[in-house]
Enzyme design. Structure first.
Site, PDB file in Angstrom:
ATOM      1  N   THR A   1      21.032  56.538  33.280  1.00 56.05           N
ATOM      2  CA  THR A   1      20.697  57.880  33.771  1.00 56.05           C
ATOM      3  C   THR A   1      19.214  58.037  34.082  1.00 56.05           C
ATOM      4  O   THR A   1      18.835  58.721  35.027  1.00 56.05           O
ATOM      5  CB  THR A   1      21.073  58.924  32.686  1.00 56.05           C
ATOM      6  OG1 THR A   1      22.436  58.718  32.342  1.00 56.05           O
ATOM      7  CG2 THR A   1      20.897  60.335  33.179  1.00 56.05           C
TER       8      THR A   1
ATOM      9  N   ASP B   1      25.322  51.127  35.179  1.00 56.03           N
ATOM     10  CA  ASP B   1      25.588  52.010  34.047  1.00 56.03           C
ATOM     11  C   ASP B   1      25.728  51.068  32.855  1.00 56.03           C
ATOM     12  O   ASP B   1      26.375  50.017  32.957  1.00 56.03           O
ATOM     13  CB  ASP B   1      26.911  52.759  34.295  1.00 56.03           C
ATOM     14  CG  ASP B   1      27.203  53.790  33.210  1.00 56.03           C
ATOM     15  OD1 ASP B   1      27.251  54.986  33.544  1.00 56.03           O
ATOM     16  OD2 ASP B   1      27.406  53.393  32.041  1.00 56.03           O
ATOM     17  N   SER B   2      25.137  51.416  31.728  1.00 51.15           N
ATOM     18  CA  SER B   2      25.086  50.440  30.638  1.00 51.15           C
ATOM     19  C   SER B   2      26.456  50.153  30.027  1.00 51.15           C
ATOM     20  O   SER B   2      26.599  49.220  29.241  1.00 51.15           O
ATOM     21  CB  SER B   2      24.100  50.873  29.563  1.00 51.15           C
ATOM     22  OG  SER B   2      24.633  51.887  28.760  1.00 51.15           O
ATOM     23  N   SER B   3      27.487  50.921  30.395  1.00 55.88           N
ATOM     24  CA  SER B   3      28.832  50.575  29.924  1.00 55.88           C
ATOM     25  C   SER B   3      29.300  49.263  30.555  1.00 55.88           C
ATOM     26  O   SER B   3      30.259  48.665  30.081  1.00 55.88           O
ATOM     27  CB  SER B   3      29.820  51.694  30.266  1.00 55.88           C
ATOM     28  OG  SER B   3      29.356  52.889  29.684  1.00 55.88           O
TER      29      SER B   3
ATOM     30  N   ASP C   1      24.114  54.429  26.452  1.00 59.14           N
ATOM     31  CA  ASP C   1      25.429  54.183  25.835  1.00 59.14           C
ATOM     32  C   ASP C   1      25.484  52.879  25.030  1.00 59.14           C
ATOM     33  O   ASP C   1      26.045  52.846  23.942  1.00 59.14           O
ATOM     34  CB  ASP C   1      26.527  54.168  26.906  1.00 59.14           C
ATOM     35  CG  ASP C   1      26.821  55.568  27.426  1.00 59.14           C
ATOM     36  OD1 ASP C   1      26.335  56.539  26.817  1.00 59.14           O
ATOM     37  OD2 ASP C   1      27.528  55.684  28.452  1.00 59.14           O
TER      38      ASP C   1
ATOM     39  N   THR D   1      21.657  52.979  16.212  1.00 61.24           N
ATOM     40  CA  THR D   1      23.018  53.255  16.658  1.00 61.24           C
ATOM     41  C   THR D   1      22.986  54.567  17.446  1.00 61.24           C
ATOM     42  O   THR D   1      22.198  55.448  17.125  1.00 61.24           O
ATOM     43  CB  THR D   1      23.957  53.316  15.426  1.00 61.24           C
ATOM     44  OG1 THR D   1      25.286  53.424  15.875  1.00 61.24           O
ATOM     45  CG2 THR D   1      23.662  54.452  14.486  1.00 61.24           C
TER      46      THR D   1
ATOM     47  N   THR E   1      30.318  47.978   6.907  1.00 56.60           N
ATOM     48  CA  THR E   1      30.879  49.265   6.488  1.00 56.60           C
ATOM     49  C   THR E   1      31.102  50.232   7.657  1.00 56.60           C
ATOM     50  O   THR E   1      30.344  50.231   8.624  1.00 56.60           O
ATOM     51  CB  THR E   1      30.002  49.950   5.419  1.00 56.60           C
ATOM     52  OG1 THR E   1      30.549  51.244   5.127  1.00 56.60           O
ATOM     53  CG2 THR E   1      28.569  50.126   5.849  1.00 56.60           C
ATOM     54  N   GLN E   2      32.133  51.058   7.526  1.00 55.42           N
ATOM     55  CA  GLN E   2      32.375  52.126   8.506  1.00 55.42           C
ATOM     56  C   GLN E   2      31.374  53.251   8.348  1.00 55.42           C
ATOM     57  O   GLN E   2      31.232  54.088   9.232  1.00 55.42           O
ATOM     58  CB  GLN E   2      33.764  52.735   8.302  1.00 55.42           C
ATOM     59  CG  GLN E   2      34.888  51.809   8.575  1.00 55.42           C
ATOM     60  CD  GLN E   2      36.245  52.448   8.357  1.00 55.42           C
ATOM     61  OE1 GLN E   2      36.374  53.652   8.172  1.00 55.42           O
ATOM     62  NE2 GLN E   2      37.274  51.629   8.401  1.00 55.42           N
ATOM     63  N   CYS E   3      30.733  53.343   7.188  1.00 58.48           N
ATOM     64  CA  CYS E   3      29.777  54.438   6.954  1.00 58.48           C
ATOM     65  C   CYS E   3      28.581  54.266   7.875  1.00 58.48           C
ATOM     66  O   CYS E   3      28.197  53.146   8.196  1.00 58.48           O
ATOM     67  CB  CYS E   3      29.273  54.412   5.514  1.00 58.48           C
ATOM     68  SG  CYS E   3      30.560  54.690   4.314  1.00 58.48           S
TER      69      CYS E   3
END
Ligand code: ASP
Length: 341
Positions: A14, A58-60, A91, A166, A277-279
């Site tokens: 963007t 686009d970074s995707s 992204d 993140t 971990t998901q945390c």
């Protein structure tokens, strides 16, 4: 007074787009005219050159081929420039910053990733501040020696270690977080660099660019009720070499026999399994609970407090590097670029 030379690499996203005033469609703008579009850049106390991907993305759509392109651009320009700023879509920016941190061995200069939530031509854009301060950060030096000598990510007044970040928000200007590592710098009235958290060592060896990334990996997020066929299907994926398991809390998973047996069998057949971990914050501590000690016993590798983004990049990197089987867990669990504690 020494004037730093900065190379601005535009990969897409963007930040480099302008809105057509009639149609409202976002288009990548001609980066050669960057200095005309943002005259403030002329006020910076450094020399800026720009290079752009032939077709900004686009970074995707990013993948290891584009990481290689960025790494090679840095390598061929390494002696000519004091610092590098990579403009990139937000992204997948944390994946790319992580990947580049591994690819650029012996890095001794700043490589700062940045982007924005709104295009640079937008009235309320966050792009100008992100871009200007990123260039300032990349220009910081003491007697000609760069102050930041690692891959960083600058967004909304904060400089983070790239491989600790993140993306946490799709609309706030504050789109990133570094849950397990302090900010490297903060921009307010003054630019405050937190020197104690920067990479300390100065590197004497030559930059080595290692671009072999093995993409035969997967991520499996656990959830209550996850079925045996799903796990079997993932583990039996053709040519799968490494699997990141996103577990609960401090690295816990179900103790059901079929689950542990499936993982054990896969590890014995040669699959590397990494526990992350998901945390959003905190660390895997295998063995703290019964629900993680069985993972430790069967040879699951601890990702400790690594982000999933950095875990992906590190797994591709170490597999690409063809680390010997008996050394692999040691290198994975050891910080190579400050990506885990
Ligand atoms: N979809 C865009 C990208 O990541 C969003 C952004 O630039 O922030 O390329």
């Amino acid at each position: 007074m020494y004037k730093a030379n900065i190379l601005l690499i535009y990969s897409g996203g963007t930040i480099g787009m302008t809105k057509d005033p009639h149609t409202g469609i976002l288009r990548a703008f001609d980066f050669d005219s960057l200095l005309d579009k943002i005259p403030e850049l002329r006020l910076l106390d450094c020399n800026i050159e720009t290079v752009s991907f032939d077709i900004p993305i686009d970074s995707s759509n990013i993948n290891p081929k584009y990481w290689e392109l960025i790494a090679n651009l840095i390598e061929v320009n390494y002696n000519k420039f004091d610092g590098f700023v990579v403009l990139h879509g937000s992204d997948t920016m944390s994946y790319s910053a992580s990947a580049l941190s591994f690819m650029l061995e012996n890095l001794d200069k700043p490589v700062i990733f940045t982007g924005s939530q709104l295009p640079i031509g937008d009235l309320r854009t966050d792009a100008k501040e992100n871009l200007i301060t990123s260039i300032q950060v990349a220009s910081l030096h003491e007697n000609g020696i760069p102050i930041i000598r690692e891959v960083g990510l600058y967004f909304e007044y904060k400089l983070y270690r790239g491989n600790r970040t993140t993306k946490i928000n799709a609309e706030h200007f504050e789109a990133f977080d570094s849950p397990n590592y302090p900010n490297l710098a903060e921009s307010g009235v003054h630019l405050k660099v937190n020197k104690e958290y920067l990479k300390k060592e100065t590197i004497k060896e030559k930059l080595i660019v290692r671009t072999a990334m093995d993409t035969n990996i997967g991520i499996l997020k656990l959830f209550p009720g996850i079925s045996k066929p799903l796990i079997e299907a993932v583990i039996n994926t053709n040519n799968l070499k490494g699997l990141i398991i996103e577990t609960y809390g401090s690295g816990n998973a179900t103790t059901e026999n079929w689950f542990v047996e499936l993982l054990k069998e896969a590890i014995n057949k040669g699959l590397y399994i990494i526990n992350v971990t998901q945390c959003s914050g905190g660390s895997v501590i295998m063995g703290q609970y019964e629900t993680s000690s069985q993972l430790k016993n069967i040879g699951v590798i601890s990702g400790k407090d690594i982000t999933t983004e950095a875990a992906v990049a590190k797994l591709m990197y170490l597999l690409g590097y063809k680390i010997a089987r008996d050394k692999f867990p040691f290198y994975y669990e050891k910080p190579l670029r400050g990506e885990l504690t």
